[in-house]
Design a protein around this motif. Sequence first.
Motif, PDB file in Angstrom:
ATOM      1  N   THR A 144      43.000  80.995   2.570  1.00  0.00           N
ATOM      2  CA  THR A 144      41.961  81.262   3.548  1.00  0.00           C
ATOM      3  C   THR A 144      42.530  82.160   4.631  1.00  0.00           C
ATOM      4  O   THR A 144      43.731  82.478   4.638  1.00  0.00           O
ATOM      5  CB  THR A 144      41.417  79.964   4.169  1.00  0.00           C
ATOM      6  OG1 THR A 144      40.261  80.269   4.967  1.00  0.00           O
ATOM      7  CG2 THR A 144      42.457  79.288   5.059  1.00  0.00           C
ATOM      8  N   THR A 182      32.480  80.148  -0.020  1.00  0.00           N
ATOM      9  CA  THR A 182      33.394  79.442  -0.923  1.00  0.00           C
ATOM     10  C   THR A 182      32.800  79.238  -2.306  1.00  0.00           C
ATOM     11  O   THR A 182      33.539  79.038  -3.272  1.00  0.00           O
ATOM     12  CB  THR A 182      33.782  78.081  -0.337  1.00  0.00           C
ATOM     13  OG1 THR A 182      32.589  77.322  -0.078  1.00  0.00           O
ATOM     14  CG2 THR A 182      34.563  78.252   0.956  1.00  0.00           C
ATOM     15  N   MET A 218      39.299  76.233   2.761  1.00  0.00           N
ATOM     16  CA  MET A 218      40.219  76.610   1.699  1.00  0.00           C
ATOM     17  C   MET A 218      39.464  76.777   0.383  1.00  0.00           C
ATOM     18  O   MET A 218      38.587  75.987   0.058  1.00  0.00           O
ATOM     19  CB  MET A 218      41.301  75.546   1.534  1.00  0.00           C
ATOM     20  CG  MET A 218      42.385  75.589   2.580  1.00  0.00           C
ATOM     21  SD  MET A 218      43.543  76.933   2.208  1.00  0.00           S
ATOM     22  CE  MET A 218      44.768  76.622   3.509  1.00  0.00           C
ATOM     23  N   GLU A 227      42.238  76.989  10.558  1.00  0.00           N
ATOM     24  CA  GLU A 227      41.640  77.629   9.389  1.00  0.00           C
ATOM     25  C   GLU A 227      40.261  78.154   9.762  1.00  0.00           C
ATOM     26  O   GLU A 227      39.403  77.401  10.219  1.00  0.00           O
ATOM     27  CB  GLU A 227      41.558  76.635   8.236  1.00  0.00           C
ATOM     28  CG  GLU A 227      42.930  76.166   7.762  1.00  0.00           C
ATOM     29  CD  GLU A 227      42.853  75.103   6.687  1.00  0.00           C
ATOM     30  OE1 GLU A 227      41.732  74.862   6.178  1.00  0.00           O
ATOM     31  OE2 GLU A 227      43.896  74.508   6.359  1.00  0.00           O
TER      32      GLU A 227
END
Length: 938
Positions: free
Chosen positions: A468, A574, A485, A481
């Motif tokens: 990420t 994602t 992820m 972040e």
Amino acid sequence: MRKLFLLICCLPVYSFLQAQQFGGHQPATKWNQINNDSIRVIFPEGLGLEKQATDVAATVQKLAIQTAPTIGDRLRKISIVLQPYTTISNAYVALGPWRSEFYLMPAQNPFDLGTTPWTHSLALHEFRHVQQYNNFRKGLSRVAYYLFGQDGLAMANGAAVPNWFWEGDAVYQETLKSQQGRGRLSFFFNDYRSLWMADKKYSWMKLRNGSLRDFVPDHYRLGYMQVAYGREKYGPDFWKNVTDDAVRFNGLFYPFQRAIKKYSNTTYKEFRQNALDYFKSSTDSLGNDAVSDWAKQQKHFAGDDEFPQWIDDNTVVLVKSSYKKIPAFYLRNITTGNDSRLQTKAISLDNYFSYRNGRIVYAAYEADTRWAWKDYSVVRVMDVHTGRERVITHRSKYFAPDISADGKTIVAVEVQPGGAASLHILDAKTGSLLKKVPNPKQFFYSHPKFYTDQTVVTAIRTYTGENTMALVNINDGSVEELLPMSRRVVGFPAVQGDTITFTAAGHQQDLLLALVNKQLFQVQTPTNKGTGNYQWSAHNNKAIYTAFTAAGFHLVQQSLNAENWQPVSAEAFTQTSMTPYDLPGLKVDQPLSLDTSRPYPISRYHKAFNLVNFHSWRPYISDPDYTFSLIGENVLNTLQTELYFNYNTNEKYKEIGATAIYGAWFPYLTLGVAETFDRKETDTPFKTWNELNGRLGLQFPFTFNSGRYYRRLSFSGGINHHQVNYTQASKNKYADEQFEYYDASVTFTMQSQVARQQIYPRFGVSLLSRYRQIVTNLSGFQWLTSAAVYLPGVARTHSLVITGAYQKRDTVGDYSFGSSFPISRGYPAVNQYSIPDMYKVGFNYHFPLVYPDFGIGNIVYFLRVRGNAFYDYTYLKFFRENRYLEFKSTGGEVYFDTKWWNEYNVSFGIRYSRMLNQLRGYDPNQWEFILPINLFGR
């Protein structure tokens, strides 16, 4: 005809040796191993490589069971050597000797190879090559193995199975058995999509062999599409059946093509076109765009414009390169399109750099002076206004540096042997380490950029392969972040104020996205619909980036407004598909997870294990010498051995000998013994004799590759015991002799970087100087020096090469050393034993004539035809008679740069020489066939 036959038979042997490096490790290096029935993983002790070695062993054992049915169930044990000290990301499997080596440095660019843990990715890919070799020793390939050893098997396999299958099949396995792999990356398909979008229609042989003037994708991409199509269309056993027939040479001629026709019921031509159409179909619906229209207008490859960054409203700095020009920094006026060159970029592993406030910072490659397996990545800083450049770190392993807004500090990724990464903050003036940012979660960082004085934005990867974008606090290493992820590849961040722009892998296109106050947007780029967009840079509502095209990375400029930003949810980001093409076969198997905790016993690997390892017997030609050798090399590449028989066609003598070089120490130790039979000297009085020579020597090789030049320096010397035993009638006229002599030599080469179309470097020097002297009861010496200087010609692809040679020897006549002095081209060899003083100068002007891009029957392909106009002058002086000879010649050479069997580069030519000083009994017009100049080198 005999020479040509040997040429063809020996073509495939030598390409497998290119990746290997002799010696290369400090003598104090100790080695450990994981050793079982199927694999031996060898790695240096004390670097914490046990996890990587364990995963390699575990992955290999699983693959040996799970994927064997698609290639064959034969298994022969292989040694895999983990090499942690190099900055290069690579690996190979080879015969001659049978082994594999993994270079453990992960690549910075995640779009190339993905974010799967590096050693795991290597194990998935390279073990497929092991499986291929294990199952390709059959039929005539087995016969070649018995005739020539492991090199013979490599020769036969390379002739039977095209290189696109070897790599395409391995890429398919890495894709099948991982959650990523190149077959799941849109970047991997940029090459062919760019050709299809630009309507570049190349012949099959051009796609197979490449070009020196047009962009042609490599055999990895071509192979993956062919292999994936074959698996999808005809089932998982298809390629097992095809290769089984091919390596047996069923049908003898074109066995691979015949096997495809047999198992697919289509011709080879139809099969390969159907495979390309299978992937091309999704591109046909995209239509045209400005980028593909630009590529269509380029007759040939235009060049790459990479990593453009704004200097002011009208100027950007970028790296430019092309098939005629090596990478260099340029300033471009965006309004006029005019470029001004700053200076050549130092030798680097990629063209990435960062710019701020008048200074460029980038990582450059440097070799270790003594150890071939150790090299470095150093930080260089250049002032755009003055052009001055400094190296601010030494013997470091820094990558992707970025300079702060105030110009005082640099952030760079530091990678330790084995792949452990950390962020280092450096002083921009001295390169001294100011701070090592903590990395408790062991992230791997890519392309960090200063976001604030205390924060860096960077792509991060976990040890399991998720990644990420994140903000990293350089004081305490804390990570925020910015997106969840995932296995969607992200990279190349850029910062403008509070906006972070980056590239992310899409379904079939790498896309530009932006985080504005942590809100995610997709940046609309209507200029390019079909391939990836990278390296964004914005300034005052204007943006530039590079688009992948069939004519090179093309710089695109566009204005920014609200319509350019399309909101994207983190969830949608994602969930974006990671597979560019829907291949049901990839959904059959479960990926192999990382396995680093299996209880494999670890033991010491002794360097002397299987030290003398003869693996092949090989013909070798360096006219007038014709040699057949039994060659050996151990897995750690510290001892090379050879037993040989040689026949010299000039003097008609025979020679048998043995040589060895031991490179685990420094200097290298060399040993040799040779017996020569039936030497002759035809001058009055007639002599015939045999010779025995034994040698013990040392070699000191040094490498100084750094900056803008490659440099190598080697000193060698030794003591020789020599015996001369006269034969036939000479036995009654001359007394046998034995004596000792020493030899000493120095070689030096230096050259600039070379662009694809350049025949020789724009600047280079090569030098050889060798001296031999008898030190016991007889008199005799010889000193030979030869050199070449490479200079630029009128055009960028032209080269002026000036050569010279000088030889001096005694005239006592006790013993005459063999000579390698080059006579002017076109003249016959002369007896040099009685000539004490000789020198030669030569002038060569090399230039390309035509780039045919033409092949015959998938056997030979002509990449380039080039010419050389030359003039040679040789002066031979005789002291006793106070006389001299002059040999003057001029003429031309035409060279053909070709590929044989779509893989092996071979250059050969034709020479016409005109003797300007005519010799009695010889035609002044001489024609010669020039044997391959790059084929039979050892």
